[in-house]
Scaffold this motif. Structure first.
Motif, PDB file in Angstrom:
ATOM      1  N   VAL A   1       0.820  -1.213   0.000  1.00 38.45           N
ATOM      2  CA  VAL A   1       0.000   0.000   0.000  1.00 38.45           C
ATOM      3  C   VAL A   1       0.851   1.258   0.000  1.00 38.45           C
ATOM      4  O   VAL A   1       0.515   2.244  -0.665  1.00 38.45           O
ATOM      5  N   ASN A   2       1.961   1.271   0.732  1.00 39.86           N
ATOM      6  CA  ASN A   2       2.790   2.467   0.820  1.00 39.86           C
ATOM      7  C   ASN A   2       3.337   2.847  -0.549  1.00 39.86           C
ATOM      8  O   ASN A   2       3.756   1.985  -1.328  1.00 39.86           O
ATOM      9  N   SER A   3       3.370   4.142  -0.838  1.00 38.06           N
ATOM     10  CA  SER A   3       3.723   4.601  -2.179  1.00 38.06           C
ATOM     11  C   SER A   3       5.153   4.288  -2.573  1.00 38.06           C
ATOM     12  O   SER A   3       5.454   4.149  -3.765  1.00 38.06           O
ATOM     13  N   THR A   4       6.056   4.162  -1.618  1.00 37.85           N
ATOM     14  CA  THR A   4       7.457   3.955  -1.969  1.00 37.85           C
ATOM     15  C   THR A   4       7.699   2.612  -2.640  1.00 37.85           C
ATOM     16  O   THR A   4       8.707   2.430  -3.324  1.00 37.85           O
ATOM     17  N   PHE A   5       6.778   1.663  -2.487  1.00 41.20           N
ATOM     18  CA  PHE A   5       6.949   0.367  -3.153  1.00 41.20           C
ATOM     19  C   PHE A   5       6.446   0.416  -4.597  1.00 41.20           C
ATOM     20  O   PHE A   5       6.533  -0.583  -5.314  1.00 41.20           O
ATOM     21  N   GLY A   6       5.922   1.575  -5.010  1.00 42.45           N
ATOM     22  CA  GLY A   6       5.615   1.815  -6.409  1.00 42.45           C
ATOM     23  C   GLY A   6       6.726   2.661  -7.018  1.00 42.45           C
ATOM     24  O   GLY A   6       7.742   2.156  -7.488  1.00 42.45           O
ATOM     25  N   TRP A   7       6.548   3.980  -6.998  1.00 42.29           N
ATOM     26  CA  TRP A   7       7.583   4.919  -7.445  1.00 42.29           C
ATOM     27  C   TRP A   7       8.403   5.289  -6.208  1.00 42.29           C
ATOM     28  O   TRP A   7       7.925   5.990  -5.326  1.00 42.29           O
ATOM     29  N   PRO A   8       9.647   4.830  -6.088  1.00 44.33           N
ATOM     30  CA  PRO A   8      10.375   4.955  -4.827  1.00 44.33           C
ATOM     31  C   PRO A   8      10.639   6.401  -4.412  1.00 44.33           C
ATOM     32  O   PRO A   8      10.675   7.325  -5.235  1.00 44.33           O
ATOM     33  N   THR A   9      10.870   6.558  -3.127  1.00 39.03           N
ATOM     34  CA  THR A   9      11.110   7.879  -2.553  1.00 39.03           C
ATOM     35  C   THR A   9      12.276   8.591  -3.210  1.00 39.03           C
ATOM     36  O   THR A   9      12.263   9.818  -3.355  1.00 39.03           O
ATOM     37  N   ILE A  10      13.292   7.855  -3.639  1.00 39.33           N
ATOM     38  CA  ILE A  10      14.495   8.495  -4.173  1.00 39.33           C
ATOM     39  C   ILE A  10      14.208   9.260  -5.462  1.00 39.33           C
ATOM     40  O   ILE A  10      14.786  10.326  -5.698  1.00 39.33           O
ATOM     41  N   THR A  11      13.316   8.751  -6.302  1.00 38.08           N
ATOM     42  CA  THR A  11      12.946   9.498  -7.508  1.00 38.08           C
ATOM     43  C   THR A  11      11.832  10.487  -7.212  1.00 38.08           C
ATOM     44  O   THR A  11      11.810  11.599  -7.754  1.00 38.08           O
ATOM     45  N   GLY A  12      10.892  10.119  -6.340  1.00 35.26           N
ATOM     46  CA  GLY A  12       9.773  10.999  -6.033  1.00 35.26           C
ATOM     47  C   GLY A  12      10.185  12.293  -5.374  1.00 35.26           C
ATOM     48  O   GLY A  12       9.515  13.325  -5.536  1.00 35.26           O
ATOM     49  N   LEU A  13      11.300  12.287  -4.618  1.00 39.65           N
ATOM     50  CA  LEU A  13      11.745  13.495  -3.925  1.00 39.65           C
ATOM     51  C   LEU A  13      12.897  14.204  -4.619  1.00 39.65           C
ATOM     52  O   LEU A  13      13.137  15.386  -4.368  1.00 39.65           O
ATOM     53  N   ASN A  14      13.618  13.528  -5.492  1.00 41.31           N
ATOM     54  CA  ASN A  14      14.751  14.163  -6.156  1.00 41.31           C
ATOM     55  C   ASN A  14      14.384  14.845  -7.461  1.00 41.31           C
ATOM     56  O   ASN A  14      15.084  15.769  -7.895  1.00 41.31           O
ATOM     57  N   LEU A  15      13.311  14.402  -8.122  1.00 42.88           N
ATOM     58  CA  LEU A  15      12.953  14.945  -9.433  1.00 42.88           C
ATOM     59  C   LEU A  15      11.907  16.037  -9.322  1.00 42.88           C
ATOM     60  O   LEU A  15      11.075  16.030  -8.399  1.00 42.88           O
ATOM     61  N   PRO A  16      11.899  17.008 -10.241  1.00 40.82           N
ATOM     62  CA  PRO A  16      10.915  18.090 -10.194  1.00 40.82           C
ATOM     63  C   PRO A  16       9.481  17.572 -10.232  1.00 40.82           C
ATOM     64  O   PRO A  16       9.148  16.675 -11.014  1.00 40.82           O
ATOM     65  N   SER A  17       8.646  18.117  -9.366  1.00 39.23           N
ATOM     66  CA  SER A  17       7.228  17.745  -9.260  1.00 39.23           C
ATOM     67  C   SER A  17       7.037  16.263  -8.986  1.00 39.23           C
ATOM     68  O   SER A  17       5.982  15.699  -9.283  1.00 39.23           O
ATOM     69  N   GLY A  18       8.066  15.609  -8.447  1.00 41.84           N
ATOM     70  CA  GLY A  18       7.985  14.184  -8.158  1.00 41.84           C
ATOM     71  C   GLY A  18       8.274  13.291  -9.337  1.00 41.84           C
ATOM     72  O   GLY A  18       8.203  12.058  -9.222  1.00 41.84           O
ATOM     73  N   GLY A  19       8.591  13.896 -10.502  1.00 39.92           N
ATOM     74  CA  GLY A  19       8.857  13.107 -11.691  1.00 39.92           C
ATOM     75  C   GLY A  19       7.577  12.706 -12.402  1.00 39.92           C
ATOM     76  O   GLY A  19       6.468  12.945 -11.918  1.00 39.92           O
ATOM     77  N   PRO A  20       7.703  12.092 -13.579  1.00 34.15           N
ATOM     78  CA  PRO A  20       6.523  11.657 -14.338  1.00 34.15           C
ATOM     79  C   PRO A  20       5.937  10.390 -13.726  1.00 34.15           C
ATOM     80  O   PRO A  20       6.146   9.272 -14.212  1.00 34.15           O
ATOM     81  N   ALA A  21       5.221  10.556 -12.631  1.00 36.46           N
ATOM     82  CA  ALA A  21       4.664   9.431 -11.884  1.00 36.46           C
ATOM     83  C   ALA A  21       3.386   9.904 -11.211  1.00 36.46           C
ATOM     84  O   ALA A  21       3.164  11.111 -11.040  1.00 36.46           O
TER      85      ALA A  21
END
Length: 475
Positions: free
Chosen positions: A187-207
């Protein structure tokens, strides 16, 4: 499991039939769940046959499918609460309706190898992370600001008997890159689009919940190998700052900004799915290596253009610009056990690791992994049980920035270090296409160990326990 192991050793396992799994690669995880929040990919069972006359009142679905038009609906509802820890205690209800449309242009217009896919979301409710927990990784993969938005809309053309696919249009990277089939259970979002891309890329990245115009090419020469690369507009909302900020979602409320002038993001990966051949007695798995490169400018986390700490009273307060953000990742999805005489029950494990050494990265290193067992209990062959954990470590510059703030202000405050999420979940199949999923999470050092913004004394956020249940209906 221990009782079944000797039997499995004596009886050759039945290797699952090769079909598409999450991430649009051959399914090698026997424990990929019955229902998933993934926007596309994977085998989907529908509740339609169990609705009787209401399943297809006008009888149009088979007619449309024969003519190349398929549609489906997925409804997900979460009830989550944190009885302890976080910013404060509370509970929320959130839900998402997903409408998918697939057009087979070969059947519609005789255009061989061409398809069109569209996906729209209708999102409601309140996010537990945003208002109560304050963690880096959202407690639910469907958490987003309420909106009705277009998610993806793309055209795909296949060449060379389907070995090469070229996709153009509004796309999301999280449905094809960095995907673990086993991890789609959680259920937790990090097991989909991981935190490392979600927080490092602008606007969370294309996800989720944002996507962006892109071109993606995928080549599958055979033998289980695949190569794919995507060129994306690097800022799906135009927020011009890294991280999954709700403000970015407000800048692109309907998903129709179609931005094409931002610095580019390139994501590429190579995968090898092994032991998928018919008659193989070895257990299947997938190894994936990938990475990303963003060509935009990012703010330095610690220093201004003069080289002074941003916490220094003499600083300009304007972060030094840094060029680019990049990272590498590796994934292992491995089936460990297949139940005798079954091809879709057993135990699978996943492991993902990623690093992002660039000076603009808030998260420098990431690791997650877990186990899932489908059909563990007699009489519940389609249920899936799983446990997982994820660890996100903040960069040295982010931690030094906290130290500078303490030094220059003389104010005691917590220093961020890392956030860890542990999750246990059980997805129970009610009827094909309908699941109920109790879920428990424990977040250690939410926000990496930041101060509680609601605490006047600035004490660190307490570890948070999250309990809840998810219901999913696929039609």
């Amino acid at each position: 499991m221990l009782a079944a192991a000797p039997v499995a050793a004596q009886t050759p396992p039945v290797i699952p039939a090769v079909r598409e799994g999450a991430g649009a690669d051959p399914r090698t995880s026997v424990a990929q769940p019955e229902t998933t929040s993934q926007a596309s990919g994977g085998y989907v069972r529908s509740v339609e046959p169990y609705l009787g006359p209401l399943g297809d009142p006008l009888g149009i679905r088979p007619v449309l499918k024969q003519r190349g038009v398929e549609y489906s609906l997925t409804y997900i509802a979460d009830v989550l609460g944190n009885p302890s820890g976080g910013m404060r205690q509370g509970a929320i209800v959130e839900d998402r309706l997903n409408l998918r449309l697939n057009l087979d242009l070969n059947r519609i217009a005789g255009w061989e190898g061409a398809t069109v896919h569209a996906n729209a979301y209708f999102i409601h409710g309140t996010g537990l992370t945003r208002y109560y927990v304050g963690d880096l990784a959202s407690t639910s993969v469907i958490e987003a600001l309420p909106a009705s938005r277009l998610y993806v809309l793309w055209f795909n053309q296949e060449f060379f008997d389907g070995k090469l696919g070229l996709r153009v249009g509004q796309q999301a990277a999280d449905s094809e890159f960095f995907v673990s089939q086993t991890a789609t259970l959680f259920v937790n979002s990090t097991f989909g689009w991981p935190t490392i891309t979600g927080l490092n890329l602008p606007s969370g990245g294309p996800a989720y919940p944002l996507s962006t115009p892109a071109i993606r090419a995928k080549y599958e020469p055979g033998g289980g190998f695949s190569l794919q690369a995507g060129l994306y507009d690097g800022d799906p909302a135009g927020a011009n700052r890294a991280g999954d900020d709700p403000e970015a979602q407000r800048l692109n409320r309907t998903g129709t900004n179609f931005r094409v002038h931002d610095p580019a993001l390139i994501v590429a990966e190579a995968a090898y799915a092994y032991n998928t051949e018919k008659g193989s007695v070895a257990l299947p798995g997938t190894v994936t290596l990938g990475g990303w490169q963003h060509f935009g400018r990012f703010d330095d986390l610690r220093r201004d253009a003069l080289g002074l700490s941003l916490a220094d009273p003499a600083s300009t307060g304007v972060p030094r610009p840094r060029r680019g953000n990049a990272g590498l990742y590796a994934i292992l999805d491995q089936t460990l056990l297949i139940e005798p005489d079954k091809d879709d029950e057993g135990l699978s494990v996943f492991l993902r690791a990623s690093v992002s050494p660039t000076r603009s990265s808030l998260i420098a290193a990431y690791l997650d992994g877990g186990l899932a067992y489908k059909g563990l209990f007699p009489g519940r062959e389609d249920d899936t049980l799983g446990v997982s954990a994820a660890y996100a470590r903040l960069s040295d510059d982010a931690r030094r920035a906290d130290r500078d703030t303490i030094l220059y202000t003389g104010t005691a405050m917590p220093r961020r270090r890392a956030e860890t999420v542990i999750e246990a979940t059980y997805q129970a199949l009610i009827v094909p296409g309908v699941t109920v999923q109790p879920d428990a999470q424990y977040v250690i050092h939410p926000g990496g160990g930041i101060a509680n913004p609601l605490d006047p004394n600035g004490r660190r956020l307490k570890n948070a326990a999250v309990l809840g249940v998810r219901a999913t209906v696929q039609y």
